[in-house]
Design a protein around this motif. Structure first.
Motif, mmCIF file in Angstrom:
data_model
loop_
_atom_site.group_PDB
_atom_site.id
_atom_site.type_symbol
_atom_site.label_atom_id
_atom_site.label_comp_id
_atom_site.label_asym_id
_atom_site.label_seq_id
_atom_site.Cartn_x
_atom_site.Cartn_y
_atom_site.Cartn_z
ATOM 1 N N THR A 107 -1.055 8.226 -5.232
ATOM 2 C CA THR A 107 -1.977 7.230 -4.665
ATOM 3 C C THR A 107 -1.482 5.815 -4.936
ATOM 4 O O THR A 107 -1.573 4.937 -4.059
ATOM 5 N N LEU A 108 -0.952 5.590 -6.141
ATOM 6 C CA LEU A 108 -0.429 4.263 -6.485
ATOM 7 C C LEU A 108 0.731 3.876 -5.570
ATOM 8 O O LEU A 108 0.787 2.751 -5.058
ATOM 9 N N LEU A 109 1.638 4.820 -5.345
ATOM 10 C CA LEU A 109 2.774 4.569 -4.444
ATOM 11 C C LEU A 109 2.283 4.338 -3.009
ATOM 12 O O LEU A 109 2.776 3.443 -2.309
ATOM 13 N N ALA A 110 1.298 5.115 -2.591
ATOM 14 C CA ALA A 110 0.732 4.960 -1.240
ATOM 15 C C ALA A 110 0.065 3.593 -1.077
ATOM 16 O O ALA A 110 0.150 2.983 -0.010
ATOM 17 N N ASP B 132 2.930 -2.554 3.685
ATOM 18 C CA ASP B 132 4.058 -2.803 4.589
ATOM 19 C C ASP B 132 3.888 -1.968 5.861
ATOM 20 O O ASP B 132 3.808 -0.734 5.783
ATOM 21 N N PRO B 133 3.825 -2.588 7.048
ATOM 22 C CA PRO B 133 3.632 -1.830 8.300
ATOM 23 C C PRO B 133 4.693 -0.756 8.531
ATOM 24 O O PRO B 133 4.419 0.272 9.159
ATOM 25 N N VAL B 134 5.886 -0.974 7.984
ATOM 26 C CA VAL B 134 6.994 -0.023 8.179
ATOM 27 C C VAL B 134 6.736 1.296 7.455
ATOM 28 O O VAL B 134 7.189 2.363 7.888
ATOM 29 N N THR B 135 6.000 1.243 6.340
ATOM 30 C CA THR B 135 5.825 2.446 5.496
ATOM 31 C C THR B 135 4.428 3.062 5.610
ATOM 32 O O THR B 135 3.969 3.750 4.701
ATOM 33 N N GLN B 136 3.725 2.791 6.724
ATOM 34 C CA GLN B 136 2.369 3.333 6.912
ATOM 35 C C GLN B 136 2.365 4.867 6.958
ATOM 36 O O GLN B 136 1.502 5.505 6.355
ATOM 37 N N GLU B 137 3.337 5.445 7.665
ATOM 38 C CA GLU B 137 3.410 6.904 7.783
ATOM 39 C C GLU B 137 3.688 7.561 6.437
ATOM 40 O O GLU B 137 3.131 8.615 6.114
ATOM 41 N N LYS B 138 4.552 6.892 5.635
ATOM 42 C CA LYS B 138 4.849 7.413 4.290
ATOM 43 C C LYS B 138 3.579 7.395 3.440
ATOM 44 O O LYS B 138 3.312 8.343 2.690
ATOM 45 N N ASP C 187 -2.126 12.390 1.677
ATOM 46 C CA ASP C 187 -2.443 13.792 1.987
ATOM 47 C C ASP C 187 -2.038 14.709 0.841
ATOM 48 O O ASP C 187 -2.771 15.636 0.476
ATOM 49 N N LYS C 188 -0.854 14.428 0.241
ATOM 50 C CA LYS C 188 -0.391 15.216 -0.922
ATOM 51 C C LYS C 188 -1.343 15.036 -2.101
ATOM 52 O O LYS C 188 -1.690 15.997 -2.796
ATOM 53 N N ALA C 189 -1.749 13.776 -2.333
ATOM 54 C CA ALA C 189 -2.661 13.483 -3.449
ATOM 55 C C ALA C 189 -3.990 14.206 -3.276
ATOM 56 O O ALA C 189 -4.520 14.803 -4.223
ATOM 57 N N LEU C 190 -4.526 14.191 -2.052
ATOM 58 C CA LEU C 190 -5.821 14.835 -1.793
ATOM 59 C C LEU C 190 -5.730 16.353 -1.776
ATOM 60 O O LEU C 190 -6.720 17.038 -2.016
ATOM 61 N N LEU D 83 -6.857 3.655 5.568
ATOM 62 C CA LEU D 83 -5.842 3.955 6.590
ATOM 63 C C LEU D 83 -6.492 4.415 7.899
ATOM 64 O O LEU D 83 -6.117 3.969 8.994
ATOM 65 N N LEU D 84 -7.499 5.282 7.784
ATOM 66 C CA LEU D 84 -8.206 5.775 8.978
ATOM 67 C C LEU D 84 -8.964 4.651 9.680
ATOM 68 O O LEU D 84 -9.080 4.633 10.911
ATOM 69 N N SER D 85 -9.476 3.697 8.897
ATOM 70 C CA SER D 85 -10.172 2.542 9.464
ATOM 71 C C SER D 85 -9.214 1.690 10.295
ATOM 72 O O SER D 85 -9.574 1.215 11.378
#
Length: 531
Positions: free
Chosen positions: A377-380, A386-392, A398-401, A417-419
């Motif tokens: 979560t911290l890394l996310a 950064d707009p470039v790393t949104q998918e990451k 998802d992994k955290a949850l 993110l969903l918002s």
């Protein structure tokens, strides 16, 4: 002139001891130094004039304060003055064979504090050689990355020779897990210890368990264990700073205030009461006061991680980011396995738009502490900036949850993110699922925001109300509820006007009422703006 040389030495030591207890440490060091000089002169005199063997001199010489004890007290004075190098120099001057366990213990702690880890390990081992059941020395070695098996081997003989001491090897194993950051195995091992009749309701173990739950992000169980420990020992101070912080985060500011008052009644010479009061000020948005209280706590205990975090957070919120960074770095040095120290530093980097530094730090934490829900979560969190790393960020969350569906920070970031993607229905489903087994102010408030976005106004108001019942000081929930009520009020006014027209009642009076109501809302809007 009336006193003999040995009596002069004795009186100088008594005088120095009195000054030490009056906290006049510099003056005490001066008198201890004079006493040691007098002892040196006394030793020379006794060598020149050997004892005649009469009965009066022998008891007097035996009653003289030990020179080693005087040096230990001098070292204590230096540590109180924060002159650690001088304290080490005094104790180093004592020959190894003459060092008592308490001298070795003080040396070990001082070496550790000044970063001399190898010397610290040697001194701790010397303490264990003389006192195999010195638990503080065991913890000291484990904190310096000495393997649990090696530490256990130093106590094996005493465990075998004393009955009912088989728990000690498990205890060492538990704290070895604590100091390697393996919170899950540490919790399981301490829970197994707690079930044993000898250590059931042990306050020290409960405090450690509460701290471990806190580190693992399980705030609910952490609070429960702190409350249990507090019930068993009403005078408990250790760990109460973390407990106060958790209560403050939950919006229980009245409980935090009561806890602070109770701790001050026990002792104001520990960092914990000041930190608890500081948390109350911080979450009441009185950052200057929180800064002062954090500084006072650090003054009392420079190793208080919670005090450093409090002061760092206050500095950050006051816009003094570079000063805050220094405090968070010091907290990381003292507690390299505590994730909240890294979180504070990363928040500072993000506040100063240093996304690259934040990313490097988050990646280091991920590699050092392992891939768990908290580090993911911290890394996310950094990736979301950064707009470039949104998918990451999405993949990491998802992994955290998947690992911990109830982890609040991961749920909050996934909702954010969903918002952004305007996937409000998915967000509502996520938040409802998270709230099924727990109740949290932030989650209820975000659910309210999502419900507003899909025009579910009534339920949104309900969610804001629940959030405020959990934390009456949550400004965003208050603003959300206020906004909803303001949007509803014109509709109500129109309906009332229609009814008045049908009844043929006086319109002027109604208009006056509308004006007064509008003025009332304007006053409230101004009040909230001031807040």
């Amino acid at each position: 002139e009336l006193f003999s040389p040995s009596q002069k030495y004795q009186l100088l030591v008594y005088h120095a001891d009195s000054l030490f207890h009056d906290k006049e440490y510099r003056n005490a060091v001066s008198k201890y130094t004079m006493a040691l000089q007098q002892k040196k002169a006394l030793s020379k005199t006794s060598k020149v004039r050997p004892s005649t063997g009469n009965a009066t001199s022998t008891p007097q010489s035996q009653c003289l304060p030990s020179e080693i004890e005087v040096k230990y007290k001098m070292a204590e004075c230096y540590t109180m003055l924060k002159q650690d190098k001088d304290a080490i120099a005094i104790l180093d001057g004592i020959p190894s064979r003459q060092r008592t366990p308490k001298i070795n213990m003080m040396l070990a702690n001082l070496y550790k504090k000044t970063g001399q880890e190898r010397c610290s390990v040697t001194s701790y081992k010397e303490v264990l050689r003389q006192c195999p059941l010195a638990l503080d020395a065991i913890l000291g070695l484990l904190s310096l990355s000495v393997k649990g098996a090696e530490v256990a081997s130093m106590t094996i003989n005493i465990i075998q020779s004393i009955p009912n001491l088989d728990w000690l090897s498990v205890w060492i194993k538990a704290y070895a897990f604590v100091h390697t950051g393996d919170n899950t195995r540490a919790i399981n091992t301490i829970c197994s210890l707690e079930k044993k009749s000898l250590l059931r309701d042990n306050v020290d173990l409960l405090g450690s368990l509460a701290d471990l739950y806190f580190r693992a992000g399980d705030n609910k169980n952490s609070i429960l264990k702190f409350e249990q420990a507090q019930m068993l020992d009403p005078y408990l101070i250790k760990g109460m700073d973390v407990y106060g912080y958790l209560l403050a985060r939950e919006g229980r500011l009245e409980d935090v205030e009561n806890l602070g008052c109770r701790l001050f009644n026990i002792s104001d010479q520990h960092a914990e009461p000041w930190v608890v009061s500081g948390c109350h000020s911080f979450y009441s948005k009185r950052y200057s006061r929180a800064l002062y209280l954090g500084a006072k706590a650090i003054q009392l205990n420079s190793n208080s991680v919670q005090a450093l975090l409090l002061k760092g957070a206050a500095l950050r919120n006051m816009g003094r980011v570079q000063e805050a960074i220094i405090h968070f770095r010091e907290a990381i040095r003292l507690a390299p396995c505590r994730l909240d120290c890294y979180e504070g530093l990363i928040e500072c980097y993000l506040a100063s738009n240093s996304i690259r530094e934040a990313m490097v730090m988050a990646n280091n934490v991920y590699k050092t502490l392992g891939a768990n829900a908290q580090t993911l979560t911290l890394l996310a969190t950094v990736c979301l900036e950064d707009p470039v790393t949104q998918e990451k960020a999405k993949t990491l969350l998802d992994k955290a949850l998947t690992q911990r569906p109830d982890y609040i920070k991961a749920v909050v970031k996934k909702a954010e993110l969903l918002s952004r993607e305007q996937k409000y229905e998915d967000g509502i489903a996520l938040l409802r699922n998270a709230l099924a087994n727990q109740s949290d102010c932030v989650l209820h408030r975000i659910l309210g925001d999502f419900l507003v976005a899909v025009n579910e106004y009534q339920e949104a108001m309900d969610q804001y109300s629940i959030a405020l019942s959990l934390d009456p000081n949550d400004q965003k929930s208050l603003e959300g509820l206020q906004k909803m009520e303001k949007e509803e009020s014109p509709t109500d006014a129109t309906q009332e006007e229609d009814v008045d027209d049908m009844e043929g009642s006086g319109e002027e009076g109604d208009l006056e009422g509308s004006d007064s109501e509008a003025a009332q809302w304007a006053d409230q809007e101004q009040w909230f703006g001031m807040q």
